[in-house]
Write a protein that holds these residues in place. Structure first.
Motif, PDB file in Angstrom:
ATOM      1  N   ASN A  37       0.851  -1.184   0.000  1.00 37.29           N
ATOM      2  CA  ASN A  37       0.000   0.000   0.000  1.00 37.29           C
ATOM      3  C   ASN A  37       0.892   1.241   0.000  1.00 37.29           C
ATOM      4  O   ASN A  37       1.640   1.480   0.938  1.00 37.29           O
ATOM      5  CB  ASN A  37      -0.911  -0.021   1.228  1.00 37.29           C
ATOM      6  N   PHE A  38       0.818   2.052  -1.055  1.00 40.86           N
ATOM      7  CA  PHE A  38       1.595   3.284  -1.164  1.00 40.86           C
ATOM      8  C   PHE A  38       0.804   4.499  -0.672  1.00 40.86           C
ATOM      9  O   PHE A  38       1.284   5.622  -0.779  1.00 40.86           O
ATOM     10  CB  PHE A  38       2.018   3.521  -2.624  1.00 40.86           C
ATOM     11  N   GLY A  39      -0.350   4.284  -0.159  1.00 39.41           N
ATOM     12  CA  GLY A  39      -1.193   5.372   0.322  1.00 39.41           C
ATOM     13  C   GLY A  39      -2.161   5.846  -0.723  1.00 39.41           C
ATOM     14  O   GLY A  39      -3.307   6.117  -0.433  1.00 39.41           O
ATOM     15  N   PHE A  40      -1.729   5.922  -1.956  1.00 39.86           N
ATOM     16  CA  PHE A  40      -2.605   6.344  -3.050  1.00 39.86           C
ATOM     17  C   PHE A  40      -2.903   5.193  -3.995  1.00 39.86           C
ATOM     18  O   PHE A  40      -3.777   5.298  -4.834  1.00 39.86           O
ATOM     19  CB  PHE A  40      -1.993   7.509  -3.833  1.00 39.86           C
ATOM     20  N   ALA A  41      -2.150   4.080  -3.844  1.00 39.45           N
ATOM     21  CA  ALA A  41      -2.383   2.910  -4.702  1.00 39.45           C
ATOM     22  C   ALA A  41      -1.916   1.665  -3.957  1.00 39.45           C
ATOM     23  O   ALA A  41      -1.047   1.721  -3.099  1.00 39.45           O
ATOM     24  CB  ALA A  41      -1.626   3.059  -6.003  1.00 39.45           C
ATOM     25  N   VAL A  42      -2.514   0.544  -4.306  1.00 41.71           N
ATOM     26  CA  VAL A  42      -2.117  -0.750  -3.748  1.00 41.71           C
ATOM     27  C   VAL A  42      -1.625  -1.600  -4.905  1.00 41.71           C
ATOM     28  O   VAL A  42      -2.289  -1.718  -5.935  1.00 41.71           O
ATOM     29  CB  VAL A  42      -3.304  -1.435  -3.045  1.00 41.71           C
ATOM     30  N   VAL A  43      -0.418  -2.158  -4.734  1.00 42.69           N
ATOM     31  CA  VAL A  43       0.200  -2.963  -5.777  1.00 42.69           C
ATOM     32  C   VAL A  43       0.469  -4.354  -5.200  1.00 42.69           C
ATOM     33  O   VAL A  43       0.962  -4.479  -4.082  1.00 42.69           O
ATOM     34  CB  VAL A  43       1.522  -2.320  -6.256  1.00 42.69           C
ATOM     35  N   ASP A  44       0.180  -5.379  -5.998  1.00 37.33           N
ATOM     36  CA  ASP A  44       0.507  -6.752  -5.605  1.00 37.33           C
ATOM     37  C   ASP A  44       1.800  -7.144  -6.305  1.00 37.33           C
ATOM     38  O   ASP A  44       1.993  -6.857  -7.485  1.00 37.33           O
ATOM     39  CB  ASP A  44      -0.608  -7.729  -6.013  1.00 37.33           C
ATOM     40  N   GLY A  45       2.702  -7.815  -5.563  1.00 38.83           N
ATOM     41  CA  GLY A  45       3.944  -8.265  -6.161  1.00 38.83           C
ATOM     42  C   GLY A  45       4.581  -9.354  -5.325  1.00 38.83           C
ATOM     43  O   GLY A  45       4.191  -9.575  -4.165  1.00 38.83           O
TER      44      GLY A  45
END
Length: 142
Positions: A37-45
Motif C-alpha cells: 500500500n503506497f497510500g494512493f495505490a495498492v500494488v501486488d507483487g
C-alpha cells in the motif's frame, strides 16, 4: 606474502558463493504475492521483489545521507587544513623574524666581544710596556 593474498581471495570467493546461495534460497522461499500500500495505490507483487526494492531504497537513502555528511566533513576538513596552513605560515614568519633578530644580536655581541678582546690586548701591551720599560716584543732580563 603472495600465498596469504591468494588464500584471502579464495576465502572471499567462498564467502561470496555462500552469500549468493543464501540469497537465491531466500528468493525461492519468498515468492508469495503480497499487497503493498503506497497510500494512493495498492500494488501486488512477489515478496522477494518487495524486500529487494525496500533494501535498495534503504541503501540509496543511506548512501545519500552518508554522502552528504561526508561532503560536509570533507569541506570542514579542507577549511581546517587551509587554516592550519595559514597559521603555519604565520608561525614560520614569526620564527624567521625572531631568528633574524637573534642572529643580529649574536653579530652585535661578537662585534662587542672583538672590541673587548682588542681592548684587553691593548691593555696587556700597556702593562707590558709599563713593567718592561720598553717595547712589548723585547725579552725581559729575568
Amino acid at each position: 606474502m603472495s600465498g596469504a593474498i591468494v588464500m584471502k581471495n579464495q576465502w572471499r570467493l567462498v564467502a561470496g558463493i555462500i552469500l549468493i546461495i543464501i540469497i537465491v534460497l531466500f528468493a525461492v522461499f519468498n515468492v508469495d504475492s503480497v499487497p503493498v500500500n503506497f497510500g494512493f495505490a495498492v500494488v501486488d507483487g512477489p515478496l522477494i521483489i518487495v524486500i529487494l526494492v525496500s533494501l535498495l531504497m534503504g541503501s540509496l537513502i543511506t548512501l545519500l545521507v552518508a554522502t552528504g555528511s561526508a561532503t560536509k566533513k570533507n569541506k570542514e576538513f579542507k577549511q581546517m587544513r587551509a587554516e592550519i596552513d595559514t597559521k603555519g605560515k604565520e608561525i614560520q614568519k614569526a620564527v624567521d623574524a625572531a631568528k633574524v633578530a637573534y642572529e643580529q644580536q649574536i653579530a652585535d655581541l661578537r662585534t662587542e666581544l672583538i672590541q673587548k678582546d682588542n681592548k684587553i690586548n691593548s691593555l696587556e701591551e700597556e702593562l707590558i710596556k709599563k713593567f718592561t720599560g720598553g717595547s712589548p716584543n723585547q725579552p725581559s732580563g729575568v
